[in-house]
Design an enzyme around this catalytic site. Structure first.
Site, PDB file in Angstrom:
ATOM      1  N   THR A 356       0.849  -1.190   0.000  1.00 50.48           N
ATOM      2  CA  THR A 356       0.000   0.000   0.000  1.00 50.48           C
ATOM      3  C   THR A 356       0.884   1.240   0.000  1.00 50.48           C
ATOM      4  OG1 THR A 356      -1.753   1.189   1.173  1.00 50.48           O
ATOM      5  CG2 THR A 356      -0.198  -0.041   2.533  1.00 50.48           C
ATOM      6  N   HIS A 409       2.263 -11.545  14.297  1.00 53.35           N
ATOM      7  CA  HIS A 409       3.293 -12.079  15.188  1.00 53.35           C
ATOM      8  C   HIS A 409       3.002 -13.526  15.602  1.00 53.35           C
ATOM      9  CE1 HIS A 409       6.831 -11.719  17.416  1.00 53.35           C
ATOM     10  NE2 HIS A 409       6.591 -10.650  18.157  1.00 53.35           N
TER      11      HIS A 409
END
Length: 438
Positions: A356, A409
């Site tokens: 992006t 994560h």
């Protein structure tokens, strides 16, 4: 009897999927009320009622695939436009049979003992409300039986619900200011539910405009919230010296344009760099499936595009097999389709990683949100001249860009994410390596 028929929806579209019915059997509809939403590979279409009447039968359900021209339901036109018909099972029941059927819970009336007019009206009030009125009532926590503002036939429309809400808000507000008491309070104020803080805002004298979110915006909102709720999202940052890329573009841009009939932009460099880094750190190109990790051995890179109705992420397929010119061409075509609302569903599905670029709007730094079920997204930002220490004795103004990697994560460790971003940085600062690594 009038059939609800799947309309033609453009060239090459022969079928669609019923995304959602907004009405149920037995409900009254007015001309123009939305009946359902159809989803196809290119467009979403709302089908509206073409007459006043009652939904007599729904033949195909949510999720069904239907063909152009197929009959998917029927509307029974009545003597009075928009008046709800009492229904039992799948068949209409005349009013004079002393039975009023609610949407889900039938309520029988003792034979020979006619019901009070007010009671009968309350029992049938749900059926006598337009779909837009029912939806607004649900949003504002209003029981339709409490709405006294109706037309001469006892029908309830969106405006009636809105008027009821404003009256109730005003009465509750006056009561809270000590200007009213329970002794002389209007029964309507006592029956109405306590409005939320948002309802008080609606009743405010300050100027405001209420706009309904588009389906795309609603979908974007749900997916972004879901991403933050389900993923252990973390962001790491680095910066890239764009000197070498700017130099290549300056020297090669015109020749590239003449040869390939497409502009040499930044996105092809970043796409190639991301592919090279993904090959070195494959967990960024994976997704979580229950207790399994699906590591993808292909590189379908999503490119975020800002369109009028909201952000979309079309996908460049097999980016590792494409040259710079083909990447730039595909990104240009997909961006054009996005801004003209012509993207197909297949062009938006299946990406493995997303890029992006907030820099085109002037963003200096941001933390992009994951495009689930992907586990990584790279954010590009504005190129800005900054003083950089070349060595301990030399400073130079260099065109620098901050880059950000948001990652999940749960399967990507911090060290791996940092090294991935460093790999992207190094590939961009040495563009010739993109020919070998990308």
């Amino acid at each position: 009897m009038n059939n609800i028929i799947v309309p033609a929806m453009g060239e090459s579209i022969t079928e669609g999927t019923i995304y959602k019915w907004h009405v149920k059997e037995g409900e009254a509809v007015k001309l123009g009320d939305v009946l359902l939403e159809l989803e196809t590979d290119k467009v979403n279409l709302e089908m509206s009622a073409e007459i006043d009447g009652v939904i007599e039968k729904i033949l195909r359900q949510n999720g069904d695939t239907v063909q152009i021209g197929e009959v998917i339901g029927r509307i029974q036109s009545g003597g009075e436009a928009g008046v709800a018909a009492e229904v039992a099972s799948e068949k209409s029941v005349p009013i004079d049979e002393k039975k009023v059927v609610a949407e889900e819970k039938p309520s029988a009336i003792v034979a020979g003992k006619p019901a009070e007019p007010h009671q009968a009206n309350e029992s049938a009030s749900f059926l006598a409300a337009s779909p837009s009125a029912r939806k607004l009532a649900r949003e504002r926590g209003i029981e339709l039986e409490q709405v006294q503002d109706r037309d001469t036939k006892g029908r309830i429309y969106q405006e009636n619900v809105r008027n009821h809400s404003e009256v109730a808000n005003d009465q509750v507000k006056r009561s809270g200011d000590g200007q009213g008491g329970t002794g002389g309070a209007n029964p309507l104020a006592q029956a109405a539910p306590v409005p939320s803080a948002q309802e008080f805002v609606v009743a405010s004298s300050k100027p405001m405009v209420r706009e309904r979110m588009s389906r795309r915006r609603v979908t974007i909102a749900k997916r972004l919230v879901e991403a933050q709720r389900t993923a252990a999202m973390l962001t790491t940052f680095n910066e890239v010296d764009m000197t070498a890329i700017l130099d290549i573009r300056k020297r090669r841009k015109q020749a590239f344009q003449e040869k390939h009939d497409v502009n040499l932009g930044f996105m092809s460099f970043f796409t190639k760099a991301v592919v090279g880094a993904l090959k070195a750190y494959p967990l960024l190109n994976a997704e979580i499936d229950g207790e399994d990790i699906l590591v993808k051995k292909y590189y379908d890179i999503g490119i975020a595009v800002s369109a009028k109705e909201g952000l979309v992420v079309p996908v460049v397929r097999d980016a590792d097999r494409l040259g710079f010119a083909e990447i730039e061409r595909q990104i240009g075509e997909l961006a054009g389709k996005a801004r003209s609302n012509k993207l197909s569903i297949s062009e938006l599905q299946g990406g493995t990683f997303t890029i992006t670029n907030g820099g085109v709007f002037g963003s200096l730094l941001s933390t992009p949100i994951l495009n689930t079920p992907q586990v990584g997204i790279l954010g590009m930002h504005k190129i800005q001249l900054r003083p950089i220490a070349i060595d301990k004795d030399t400073m130079e103004n260099r065109p620098m860009m901050y880059i950000a990697l948001s990652y999940d994560h749960r399967i990507v460790d911090g060290s791996e994410a940092v090294r991935f971003l460093v790999a992207v940085k190094e590939l961009l600062e040495d563009p010739e390596s993109l020919l070998l690594e990308g």
